[in-house]
Motif scaffolding. Structure first.
Motif, PDB file in Angstrom:
ATOM      1  N   GLY A 206       0.137  14.437   4.217  1.00 38.01           N
ATOM      2  CA  GLY A 206       0.890  14.108   5.415  1.00 38.01           C
ATOM      3  C   GLY A 206       0.921  12.633   5.745  1.00 38.01           C
ATOM      4  O   GLY A 206       1.739  12.195   6.566  1.00 38.01           O
ATOM      5  N   PHE A 207       0.038  11.849   5.125  1.00 40.42           N
ATOM      6  CA  PHE A 207       0.020  10.411   5.402  1.00 40.42           C
ATOM      7  C   PHE A 207       1.132   9.726   4.621  1.00 40.42           C
ATOM      8  O   PHE A 207       1.381  10.049   3.470  1.00 40.42           O
ATOM      9  CB  PHE A 207      -1.336   9.818   5.013  1.00 40.42           C
ATOM     10  N   LYS A 208       1.794   8.778   5.255  1.00 38.76           N
ATOM     11  CA  LYS A 208       2.972   8.151   4.651  1.00 38.76           C
ATOM     12  C   LYS A 208       2.626   6.795   4.036  1.00 38.76           C
ATOM     13  O   LYS A 208       1.855   6.012   4.602  1.00 38.76           O
ATOM     14  CB  LYS A 208       4.071   7.951   5.702  1.00 38.76           C
ATOM     15  N   ASP A 209       3.226   6.545   2.894  1.00 37.87           N
ATOM     16  CA  ASP A 209       2.997   5.288   2.188  1.00 37.87           C
ATOM     17  C   ASP A 209       3.437   4.088   3.020  1.00 37.87           C
ATOM     18  O   ASP A 209       2.759   3.051   3.038  1.00 37.87           O
ATOM     19  CB  ASP A 209       3.743   5.292   0.850  1.00 37.87           C
ATOM     20  N   ASP A 210       4.546   4.202   3.746  1.00 40.18           N
ATOM     21  CA  ASP A 210       4.998   3.060   4.546  1.00 40.18           C
ATOM     22  C   ASP A 210       4.006   2.746   5.665  1.00 40.18           C
ATOM     23  O   ASP A 210       3.809   1.590   6.045  1.00 40.18           O
ATOM     24  CB  ASP A 210       6.405   3.289   5.099  1.00 40.18           C
ATOM     25  N   ARG A 211       3.360   3.776   6.200  1.00 42.75           N
ATOM     26  CA  ARG A 211       2.321   3.555   7.218  1.00 42.75           C
ATOM     27  C   ARG A 211       1.120   2.838   6.590  1.00 42.75           C
ATOM     28  O   ARG A 211       0.519   1.952   7.204  1.00 42.75           O
ATOM     29  CB  ARG A 211       1.891   4.900   7.816  1.00 42.75           C
ATOM     30  N   LEU A 212       0.788   3.224   5.365  1.00 40.76           N
ATOM     31  CA  LEU A 212      -0.322   2.584   4.657  1.00 40.76           C
ATOM     32  C   LEU A 212      -0.029   1.101   4.434  1.00 40.76           C
ATOM     33  O   LEU A 212      -0.916   0.252   4.588  1.00 40.76           O
ATOM     34  CB  LEU A 212      -0.559   3.280   3.321  1.00 40.76           C
ATOM     35  N   GLN A 213       1.203   0.792   4.086  1.00 36.97           N
ATOM     36  CA  GLN A 213       1.573  -0.603   3.863  1.00 36.97           C
ATOM     37  C   GLN A 213       1.451  -1.429   5.138  1.00 36.97           C
ATOM     38  O   GLN A 213       1.072  -2.602   5.102  1.00 36.97           O
ATOM     39  CB  GLN A 213       3.003  -0.690   3.302  1.00 36.97           C
ATOM     40  N   VAL A 214       1.764  -0.809   6.277  1.00 33.80           N
ATOM     41  CA  VAL A 214       1.605  -1.499   7.565  1.00 33.80           C
ATOM     42  C   VAL A 214       0.123  -1.798   7.827  1.00 33.80           C
ATOM     43  O   VAL A 214      -0.243  -2.895   8.252  1.00 33.80           O
ATOM     44  CB  VAL A 214       2.176  -0.650   8.721  1.00 33.80           C
ATOM     45  N   LEU A 215      -0.736  -0.803   7.534  1.00 32.99           N
ATOM     46  CA  LEU A 215      -2.173  -1.003   7.724  1.00 32.99           C
ATOM     47  C   LEU A 215      -2.688  -2.129   6.838  1.00 32.99           C
ATOM     48  O   LEU A 215      -3.447  -3.001   7.280  1.00 32.99           O
ATOM     49  CB  LEU A 215      -2.928   0.295   7.415  1.00 32.99           C
ATOM     50  N   PHE A 216      -2.275  -2.119   5.570  1.00 32.14           N
ATOM     51  CA  PHE A 216      -2.701  -3.171   4.648  1.00 32.14           C
ATOM     52  C   PHE A 216      -2.194  -4.538   5.110  1.00 32.14           C
ATOM     53  O   PHE A 216      -2.904  -5.543   5.007  1.00 32.14           O
ATOM     54  CB  PHE A 216      -2.185  -2.874   3.236  1.00 32.14           C
TER      55      PHE A 216
END
Length: 326
Positions: A206-216
């Motif tokens: 359920g976690f989105k790659d684009d959200r991960l990129q924002v966190l990074f």
């Protein structure tokens, strides 16, 4: 318990509880096999003789093939299909049992998309890579491990491609198609955009790659200047207190004492030594963790032990009523 193949008519006549019990019987057998694989992995990293590497890779490949055939068996598929069609599941089963069905259905759908040859090759490669990495680290020679890492990246990409083509990674497929269109690529051109989304779903559903990129991006924006400021100060830490000549036997005794005081049950697990600390095992009553010791820095063994004890307490604390199920 052995579950024999039954016709659709026979399955429709059975109760939800009966179907669920048949499903869990197969899931438990499968988990036992996976537990055996975990112990073989532990043995390879802790005490297996180095000359056994090739035979261990063959063993892991065969075991992975057997597990895959069980995971994708028509009997398991029929049970899941019948349970999926029932309207009274929530009235008959508790939330844990419903979760077992949901997770089993997801895994079954994904595993059936993978050829058994792919699964066996992946297991053999991972086994061989362990020995190569140990040798590379010992000699500080990354070239000894690089070919295995390259092959591992290739085989992971193959796994994602199988799943995307099978329709279980729809979001990843859309990202990939959009990237191909923007770059003017055809279906035969290499493009791995979206692949990480598929892999992310395996570990953080359920976690989105684009959200991960924002966190990074946020982390990078704050950490890079912080590290630069620290370096600019050129502060020399006094770490003499953790350096010296520390007897490994005494370090070992101390680490074992620490893990027990934190709460590790030594009657339901072990603490050993490996090239890189890890936690594994087959069951909450058989948890295997490792650390590593450095003769001139006692901190490494202690921190490794404390960290892995955290993982081990989680494993030993799992609900034993559902332990052999997803």
């Amino acid at each position: 318990m052995t579950v024999l193949a039954k016709s659709s008519t026979e399955l429709r006549s059975e109760s939800v509880r009966s179907l669920y019990d048949q499903l869990t019987a197969r899931l438990k057998d499968l988990n036992h096999l996976n537990g055996i694989a975990g112990l073989l992995n532990w043995d390879q990293e802790v005490m297996m003789p180095s000359k056994a590497a090739a035979s261990r890779a063959d063993q892991m490949s065969t075991l992975a093939g057997v597990s895959h055939e069980m995971q994708t068996s028509p009997v398991l598929g029929s049970l899941l299909e019948e349970l999926e069609q029932r309207q009274d599941l929530s009235a008959e089963l508790n939330p844990y049992e419903l979760a077992n069905i949901r997770l089993s259905r997801k895994t079954y759908k994904e595993e059936t998309l993978l050829p058994v040859e792919h699964v066996k090759a992946n297991a053999a490669l991972n086994s061989k890579a362990v020995g190569a990495w140990v040798e590379a680290r010992k000699e500080s020679d990354f070239s000894k491990f690089a070919p295995y890492l390259e092959d591992q990246v290739k085989i992971v990409r193959q796994r994602v491609a199988y799943k995307m083509k099978g329709g279980v990674c729809e979001e990843a497929r859309k990202i990939n198609e959009k990237a191909r269109a923007s770059l003017g690529l055809t279906d035969t051109d290499e493009c791995y955009k979206g692949y990480y989304q598929a892999l992310l779903n395996e570990y953080e559903p359920g976690f989105k790659d684009d959200r991960l990129q924002v966190l990074f991006s946020d982390l990078r924006q704050n950490l890079v200047p912080l590290i630069a400021k620290i370096k600019a100060k050129n502060f020399q830490h006094d770490n003499g207190y953790i350096q010296g000549d520390f007897d490994v036997k005494k370090q070992t005794e101390f680490s074992h004492r620490i893990s027990k005081q934190i709460g590790f049950d030594t009657d339901a697990g072990r603490l050993d030594v490996s090239t890189h600390p890890f936690t594994g095992g087959a069951h909450p009553t058989d948890v295997r963790m490792t650390t590593r010791y450095t003769i001139n820095n006692f901190q490494e063994g202690i921190t490794g032990t404390i960290h892995e004890t955290g993982h081990s307490l989680y494993e030993q604390g799992r609900n034993k009523e559902y332990v052999d199920t997803p």
